[in-house]
Design a protein around this motif. Structure first.
Motif, PDB file in Angstrom:
ATOM      1  N   MET A   1       4.197 -10.090   6.253  1.00 39.59           N
ATOM      2  CA  MET A   1       3.509  -8.808   5.977  1.00 39.59           C
ATOM      3  C   MET A   1       4.152  -7.898   5.133  1.00 39.59           C
ATOM      4  O   MET A   1       3.444  -7.123   4.314  1.00 39.59           O
ATOM      5  CB  MET A   1       3.469  -8.367   7.662  1.00 39.59           C
ATOM      6  N   LEU A   2       5.633  -8.123   5.053  1.00 41.23           N
ATOM      7  CA  LEU A   2       6.275  -7.201   4.000  1.00 41.23           C
ATOM      8  C   LEU A   2       5.878  -7.433   2.626  1.00 41.23           C
ATOM      9  O   LEU A   2       5.849  -6.451   1.899  1.00 41.23           O
ATOM     10  CB  LEU A   2       7.687  -7.155   4.259  1.00 41.23           C
ATOM     11  N   ALA A   3       5.621  -8.684   2.332  1.00 45.86           N
ATOM     12  CA  ALA A   3       5.280  -9.029   0.894  1.00 45.86           C
ATOM     13  C   ALA A   3       3.832  -8.372   0.688  1.00 45.86           C
ATOM     14  O   ALA A   3       3.675  -7.610  -0.464  1.00 45.86           O
ATOM     15  CB  ALA A   3       5.303 -10.754   0.626  1.00 45.86           C
ATOM     16  N   LEU A   4       2.872  -8.585   1.345  1.00 45.63           N
ATOM     17  CA  LEU A   4       1.618  -7.605   0.941  1.00 45.63           C
ATOM     18  C   LEU A   4       1.902  -6.356   1.166  1.00 45.63           C
ATOM     19  O   LEU A   4       1.200  -6.002   0.205  1.00 45.63           O
ATOM     20  CB  LEU A   4       0.668  -8.063   2.215  1.00 45.63           C
ATOM     21  N   ARG A   5       2.536  -5.784   1.856  1.00 47.83           N
ATOM     22  CA  ARG A   5       2.790  -4.222   2.003  1.00 47.83           C
ATOM     23  C   ARG A   5       3.517  -3.975   0.300  1.00 47.83           C
ATOM     24  O   ARG A   5       3.088  -2.885  -0.266  1.00 47.83           O
ATOM     25  CB  ARG A   5       3.772  -3.565   3.178  1.00 47.83           C
ATOM     26  N   SER A   6       4.426  -4.723  -0.051  1.00 51.44           N
ATOM     27  CA  SER A   6       5.021  -4.371  -1.336  1.00 51.44           C
ATOM     28  C   SER A   6       4.080  -4.326  -2.515  1.00 51.44           C
ATOM     29  O   SER A   6       4.099  -3.529  -3.417  1.00 51.44           O
ATOM     30  CB  SER A   6       6.125  -5.497  -1.689  1.00 51.44           C
ATOM     31  N   LEU A   7       3.123  -5.494  -2.254  1.00 54.81           N
ATOM     32  CA  LEU A   7       2.004  -5.668  -3.482  1.00 54.81           C
ATOM     33  C   LEU A   7       1.062  -4.567  -3.348  1.00 54.81           C
ATOM     34  O   LEU A   7       0.830  -3.972  -4.441  1.00 54.81           O
ATOM     35  CB  LEU A   7       1.306  -7.047  -3.170  1.00 54.81           C
ATOM     36  N   VAL A   8       0.950  -4.040  -2.334  1.00 53.02           N
ATOM     37  CA  VAL A   8      -0.240  -2.989  -2.161  1.00 53.02           C
ATOM     38  C   VAL A   8       0.433  -1.765  -2.645  1.00 53.02           C
ATOM     39  O   VAL A   8      -0.121  -1.032  -3.371  1.00 53.02           O
ATOM     40  CB  VAL A   8      -0.605  -2.532  -0.618  1.00 53.02           C
ATOM     41  N   GLU A   9       1.666  -1.587  -2.407  1.00 52.86           N
ATOM     42  CA  GLU A   9       2.401  -0.187  -2.684  1.00 52.86           C
ATOM     43  C   GLU A   9       2.565  -0.282  -4.326  1.00 52.86           C
ATOM     44  O   GLU A   9       2.448   0.692  -4.951  1.00 52.86           O
ATOM     45  CB  GLU A   9       3.805  -0.274  -2.212  1.00 52.86           C
ATOM     46  N   LYS A  10       2.852  -1.455  -5.001  1.00 46.93           N
ATOM     47  CA  LYS A  10       2.904  -1.725  -6.206  1.00 46.93           C
ATOM     48  C   LYS A  10       1.545  -1.390  -7.154  1.00 46.93           C
ATOM     49  O   LYS A  10       1.579  -0.646  -8.009  1.00 46.93           O
ATOM     50  CB  LYS A  10       3.348  -2.979  -6.768  1.00 46.93           C
ATOM     51  N   TYR A  11       0.391  -1.764  -6.330  1.00 41.54           N
ATOM     52  CA  TYR A  11      -0.885  -1.746  -6.940  1.00 41.54           C
ATOM     53  C   TYR A  11      -1.177  -0.209  -6.819  1.00 41.54           C
ATOM     54  O   TYR A  11      -1.769   0.285  -7.807  1.00 41.54           O
ATOM     55  CB  TYR A  11      -1.673  -2.779  -6.228  1.00 41.54           C
ATOM     56  N   THR A  12      -0.769   0.370  -5.757  1.00 42.65           N
ATOM     57  CA  THR A  12      -1.368   1.919  -5.622  1.00 42.65           C
ATOM     58  C   THR A  12      -0.271   2.614  -6.490  1.00 42.65           C
ATOM     59  O   THR A  12      -1.092   3.545  -7.192  1.00 42.65           O
ATOM     60  CB  THR A  12      -0.899   2.198  -4.095  1.00 42.65           C
ATOM     61  N   ALA A  13       0.797   2.284  -6.932  1.00 40.25           N
ATOM     62  CA  ALA A  13       1.562   3.212  -7.643  1.00 40.25           C
ATOM     63  C   ALA A  13       1.078   3.112  -8.975  1.00 40.25           C
ATOM     64  O   ALA A  13       0.790   4.031  -9.831  1.00 40.25           O
ATOM     65  CB  ALA A  13       2.917   2.693  -7.742  1.00 40.25           C
ATOM     66  N   PHE A  14       0.767   1.981  -9.461  1.00 41.61           N
ATOM     67  CA  PHE A  14       0.036   1.553 -10.860  1.00 41.61           C
ATOM     68  C   PHE A  14      -1.233   2.256 -10.798  1.00 41.61           C
ATOM     69  O   PHE A  14      -1.681   2.913 -11.823  1.00 41.61           O
ATOM     70  CB  PHE A  14      -0.107  -0.016 -10.925  1.00 41.61           C
ATOM     71  N   GLY A  15      -2.167   2.274  -9.833  1.00 47.16           N
ATOM     72  CA  GLY A  15      -3.380   2.745  -9.916  1.00 47.16           C
ATOM     73  C   GLY A  15      -3.179   4.293  -9.866  1.00 47.16           C
ATOM     74  O   GLY A  15      -4.008   5.009 -10.754  1.00 47.16           O
ATOM     75  N   ASN A  16      -2.482   4.957  -9.243  1.00 42.55           N
ATOM     76  CA  ASN A  16      -2.164   6.412  -9.280  1.00 42.55           C
ATOM     77  C   ASN A  16      -1.692   6.533 -10.796  1.00 42.55           C
ATOM     78  O   ASN A  16      -2.305   7.822 -11.419  1.00 42.55           O
ATOM     79  CB  ASN A  16      -1.049   6.896  -8.400  1.00 42.55           C
ATOM     80  N   HIS A  17      -0.706   6.049 -11.402  1.00 43.45           N
ATOM     81  CA  HIS A  17      -0.383   6.266 -12.682  1.00 43.45           C
ATOM     82  C   HIS A  17      -1.606   6.290 -13.746  1.00 43.45           C
ATOM     83  O   HIS A  17      -1.497   7.045 -14.587  1.00 43.45           O
ATOM     84  CB  HIS A  17       0.640   5.306 -13.131  1.00 43.45           C
ATOM     85  N   TRP A  18      -2.324   5.436 -13.618  1.00 47.13           N
ATOM     86  CA  TRP A  18      -3.489   4.881 -14.375  1.00 47.13           C
ATOM     87  C   TRP A  18      -4.526   6.116 -14.532  1.00 47.13           C
ATOM     88  O   TRP A  18      -5.382   6.289 -15.321  1.00 47.13           O
ATOM     89  CB  TRP A  18      -4.042   3.280 -14.020  1.00 47.13           C
ATOM     90  N   ARG A  19      -4.827   6.359 -13.145  1.00 47.43           N
ATOM     91  CA  ARG A  19      -5.753   7.144 -12.708  1.00 47.43           C
ATOM     92  C   ARG A  19      -5.217   8.797 -13.683  1.00 47.43           C
ATOM     93  O   ARG A  19      -6.218   9.267 -14.015  1.00 47.43           O
ATOM     94  CB  ARG A  19      -5.950   7.628 -11.166  1.00 47.43           C
ATOM     95  N   LEU A  20      -4.035   9.100 -13.343  1.00 45.86           N
ATOM     96  CA  LEU A  20      -3.544  10.270 -14.231  1.00 45.86           C
ATOM     97  C   LEU A  20      -3.964  10.351 -15.702  1.00 45.86           C
ATOM     98  O   LEU A  20      -4.039  11.094 -16.239  1.00 45.86           O
ATOM     99  CB  LEU A  20      -2.098  10.680 -13.809  1.00 45.86           C
ATOM    100  N   GLU A  21      -3.528   9.262 -16.341  1.00 48.60           N
ATOM    101  CA  GLU A  21      -3.614   8.956 -17.694  1.00 48.60           C
ATOM    102  C   GLU A  21      -5.000   9.226 -18.135  1.00 48.60           C
ATOM    103  O   GLU A  21      -5.721   9.622 -19.119  1.00 48.60           O
ATOM    104  CB  GLU A  21      -3.392   7.468 -18.219  1.00 48.60           C
ATOM    105  N   VAL A  22      -5.980   8.405 -17.162  1.00 47.44           N
ATOM    106  CA  VAL A  22      -7.683   8.507 -17.537  1.00 47.44           C
ATOM    107  C   VAL A  22      -8.075   9.726 -17.329  1.00 47.44           C
ATOM    108  O   VAL A  22      -8.588  10.260 -17.978  1.00 47.44           O
ATOM    109  CB  VAL A  22      -8.300   7.260 -16.785  1.00 47.44           C
ATOM    110  N   GLN A  23      -7.582  10.737 -16.211  1.00 47.35           N
ATOM    111  CA  GLN A  23      -8.074  11.980 -16.062  1.00 47.35           C
ATOM    112  C   GLN A  23      -7.680  12.745 -17.226  1.00 47.35           C
ATOM    113  O   GLN A  23      -8.407  13.590 -17.923  1.00 47.35           O
ATOM    114  CB  GLN A  23      -7.532  12.486 -14.925  1.00 47.35           C
TER     115      GLN A  23
END
Length: 78
Positions: A1-23
């Protein structure tokens, strides 16, 4: 479960960064581009794959979503 949590956190961080750039880029583009330029841009978006993810606008994303949702274990009621 920790591996999944880590992947979700990395994906979310990338998504937030990408969203700010796009905006930021879209706000600048709204001020700079003429209506005709937006029409060409929209046409290109409809006809081409997403360069980041390789997804075509018409691709069905239900299957990957289902695979991810089904891979997550059921919560414990403890």
């Amino acid at each position: 479960m920790l591996a999944l949590r880590s992947l979700v956190e990395k994906y979310t961080a990338f998504g937030n960064h990408w969203r700010l750039e796009v905006q930021a880029n879209l706000l600048a583009a709204e001020r700079i581009l003429a209506q005709e330029e937006w029409a060409g841009f929209n046409c290109a978006l409809r006809e081409n794959a997403d360069p980041l993810n390789g997804v075509n606008p018409g691709d069905n994303l239900d299957q990957p979503f289902s695979l991810i949702a089904n891979a997550i274990p059921e919560p414990n009621d403890d």
